[in-house]
Each structure stands twice: as structure tokens, then as C-alpha cells.
Design a protein around this motif. Structure first.
Motif, PDB file in Angstrom:
ATOM      1  N   GLN A 161       0.821  -1.217   0.000  1.00 29.81           N
ATOM      2  CA  GLN A 161       0.000   0.000   0.000  1.00 29.81           C
ATOM      3  C   GLN A 161       0.848   1.258   0.000  1.00 29.81           C
ATOM      4  O   GLN A 161       1.844   1.355   0.725  1.00 29.81           O
ATOM      5  N   THR A 163       1.431   5.219   0.883  1.00 32.97           N
ATOM      6  CA  THR A 163       0.995   6.038   2.013  1.00 32.97           C
ATOM      7  C   THR A 163       0.099   7.195   1.577  1.00 32.97           C
ATOM      8  O   THR A 163      -0.558   7.813   2.413  1.00 32.97           O
ATOM      9  N   LEU A 170      -4.758   5.754   5.754  1.00 32.55           N
ATOM     10  CA  LEU A 170      -3.713   4.945   6.380  1.00 32.55           C
ATOM     11  C   LEU A 170      -4.016   4.540   7.822  1.00 32.55           C
ATOM     12  O   LEU A 170      -3.856   3.356   8.166  1.00 32.55           O
ATOM     13  N   PRO A 171      -4.466   5.442   8.704  1.00 35.58           N
ATOM     14  CA  PRO A 171      -4.776   4.997  10.073  1.00 35.58           C
ATOM     15  C   PRO A 171      -5.847   3.900  10.114  1.00 35.58           C
ATOM     16  O   PRO A 171      -5.762   2.978  10.936  1.00 35.58           O
ATOM     17  N   GLU A 174      -4.118   0.622   8.872  1.00 33.86           N
ATOM     18  CA  GLU A 174      -3.204   0.108   9.896  1.00 33.86           C
ATOM     19  C   GLU A 174      -3.970  -0.531  11.040  1.00 33.86           C
ATOM     20  O   GLU A 174      -3.584  -1.600  11.541  1.00 33.86           O
ATOM     21  N   CYS A 177      -5.375  -3.962   9.858  1.00 37.37           N
ATOM     22  CA  CYS A 177      -4.355  -5.012   9.800  1.00 37.37           C
ATOM     23  C   CYS A 177      -3.954  -5.460  11.201  1.00 37.37           C
ATOM     24  O   CYS A 177      -3.708  -6.654  11.436  1.00 37.37           O
ATOM     25  N   GLU A 178      -3.922  -4.520  12.147  1.00 42.97           N
ATOM     26  CA  GLU A 178      -3.608  -4.886  13.529  1.00 42.97           C
ATOM     27  C   GLU A 178      -4.694  -5.783  14.098  1.00 42.97           C
ATOM     28  O   GLU A 178      -4.411  -6.778  14.782  1.00 42.97           O
ATOM     29  N   LEU A 186       1.397  -5.784   6.491  1.00 45.19           N
ATOM     30  CA  LEU A 186       1.236  -4.507   5.789  1.00 45.19           C
ATOM     31  C   LEU A 186       2.608  -3.961   5.418  1.00 45.19           C
ATOM     32  O   LEU A 186       3.453  -3.740   6.285  1.00 45.19           O
ATOM     33  N   LYS A 187       2.835  -3.746   4.128  1.00 50.67           N
ATOM     34  CA  LYS A 187       4.075  -3.167   3.625  1.00 50.67           C
ATOM     35  C   LYS A 187       3.744  -1.828   2.980  1.00 50.67           C
ATOM     36  O   LYS A 187       2.984  -1.771   2.003  1.00 50.67           O
ATOM     37  N   LEU A 188       4.288  -0.756   3.527  1.00 46.18           N
ATOM     38  CA  LEU A 188       3.983   0.590   3.054  1.00 46.18           C
ATOM     39  C   LEU A 188       5.072   1.126   2.136  1.00 46.18           C
ATOM     40  O   LEU A 188       6.258   0.847   2.336  1.00 46.18           O
TER      41      LEU A 188
END
Length: 225
Positions: A161, A163, A170-171, A174, A177-178, A186-188
Motif C-alpha cells: 500500500q 501512504t 492509512l490509520p 493500519e 491489519c492490527e 502490511l508493507k507501506l
């Protein structure tokens, strides 16, 4: 050595056939069943470059059209038809490349349709899902509703993804995914948008971002070997 894509035909159901492109290097260690986004088909330059880059990294791809794209329509298929297309493409990849580990997903809409299909009923043989820009919500309408079905996916998921992606605040992503826990990685990509484009002011090129994306994708797939 360049690996050229080979045209295949995929039967979605008794009345629908769609085109596909199978790109399989001799040293392939896995196959990615790669669905396109809502606005551009399997031959879009991003799709082609991604398939070529994965072939260089020992990963085969099966790109394919959704029926609406095959017919030249701009209106995406219903989820039922899209999910059937995903299942047909996964089955075709399994037939074409028996013995290879299968992964599935795609760009934006294609990735979301794949995850919905997996959530409804596991895709046979698929070890994990890879999203190239997961579309969590429409532009400017932040919400995580489109991610609720991911809690029904019980296989590993990789989110690649940017940013600056306007389709995934994004928040929110994130946090999602958490909540998904160890199933989600998650790879930013800093400064990249939904198409993985970066502004010139960053001093980076889109091709560099794509290379980083492909390296991350390949490394994640090989972790399961």
C-alpha cells in the motif's frame, strides 16, 4: 531471459468465457493469480510490468479479465459474477501449473473481489492473498466497511500500500491489519498513491517503487516455502 505471456481461455460458467495471460518462467516456485482493477484490464502497463517483474523473480502469473472488461463495459460485474471469475481463474492456474504453490489477489478491485471470494468459501489450493492497493473505501469517504469480510479469511494476507492512497486512509488500514492479527502483513511505500506513483519531488521513480514492491511480494511468498 524474457518469459512471454501465453494466451489462455478461462470458462467462468456455461455461458461466459474470458481471456487470460499465463506467464510462467522455467524456474517458477509459485503462481500468483492476478486480477485487474476496476478501470483497466489485464494488459494495462502496470499489470504487464508486474507480471514481467515477478517472472524475473521466479513467480508465474495468471492474469485474466473479468467478464465486463472482456465485453468492453465500464460497469464492473456483480460480486457473484466476479467471485465466479476468481474461482475459475484459480482452477485454471491449478490445471496449467500443477504442483506450484498458488497465491491470489490483484490490483484494487481485483484484490477485493478475490478476498470476498475467499471469505465466502476458501479458494482451493490458495496459500495466501496479495493486495496491490486494497480499496478500503471510495476516495474521500473514509470507512473500513469494505474490510469487514477479511475477518473471514483464514489464510495469510499481504497488503502492499502507498501512504498517499486515497482509497485507503492509512490509520484505518493500519488499525484493520492490527485487528486481523498475524494473518495480515502490511508493507507501506512512502509517498506512493493508489497506482504506486510517486511525485518527482521525492527524487524517486515509479520503476524503483515497483521494484521494491515486487521484491517484497516475492520475499513474502517465499517465506512459505
Amino acid at each position: 531471459m524474457t518469459t512471454y505471456p501465453v494466451a489462455v481461455t478461462i470458462a467462468v460458467d456455461e455461458s461466459r468465457r474470458v481471456s487470460g495471460l499465463l506467464q510462467a518462467p522455467d524456474d517458477a516456485r509459485a503462481c500468483y493469480v492476478f486480477a485487474h482493477g476496476a478501470g483497466a484490464g489485464m494488459t494495462h502497463p502496470f499489470m504487464a510490468a508486474t507480471a514481467e517483474g515477478l517472472a524475473e523473480r521466479g513467480i508465474a502469473t495468471l492474469r485474466y479479465q473479468f467478464p465486463y472488461m472482456e465485453q468492453g463495459s465500464k460497469r464492473p460485474d456483480s460480486p457473484k459474477v466476479a467471485h465466479a471469475s476468481v474461482r475459475a481463474a484459480v482452477a485454471e492456474a491449478s490445471r496449467q501449473l500443477p504442483g506450484l504453490g498458488l497465491f491470489a489477489g490483484g490490483k484494487s478491485f481485483g484484490g477485493r473481489m478475490t478476498s470476498q471470494a475467499q471469505a465466502a468459501s476458501p479458494l482451493p489450493g490458495v496459500r495466501g492473498l496479495v493486495f496491490l492497493g486494497f480499496p478500503l473505501h471510495p476516495p474521500g469517504r473514509s470507512s473500513d466497511e469494505r474490510g469487514k469480510h477479511l475477518f473471514d479469511v483464514q489464510i495469510p494476507m499481504l497488503f502492499l500500500q502507498g501512504t498517499r492512497d486515497e482509497l485507503a486512509h492509512l490509520p484505518l488500514l493500519e488499525a484493520l491489519c492490527e485487528q486481523l492479527g498475524p494473518r495480515a502483513t502490511l508493507k507501506l511505500f512512502p509517498d506512493a498513491d493508489h497506482s504506486f506513483h510517486v511525485p518527482a519531488r521525492t527524487g524517486r521513480k515509479d520503476s524503483e517503487v515497483r521494484a521494491e514492491l515486487l521484491d517484497a511480494l516475492a520475499d513474502w511468498m517465499y517465506q512459505g516455502d
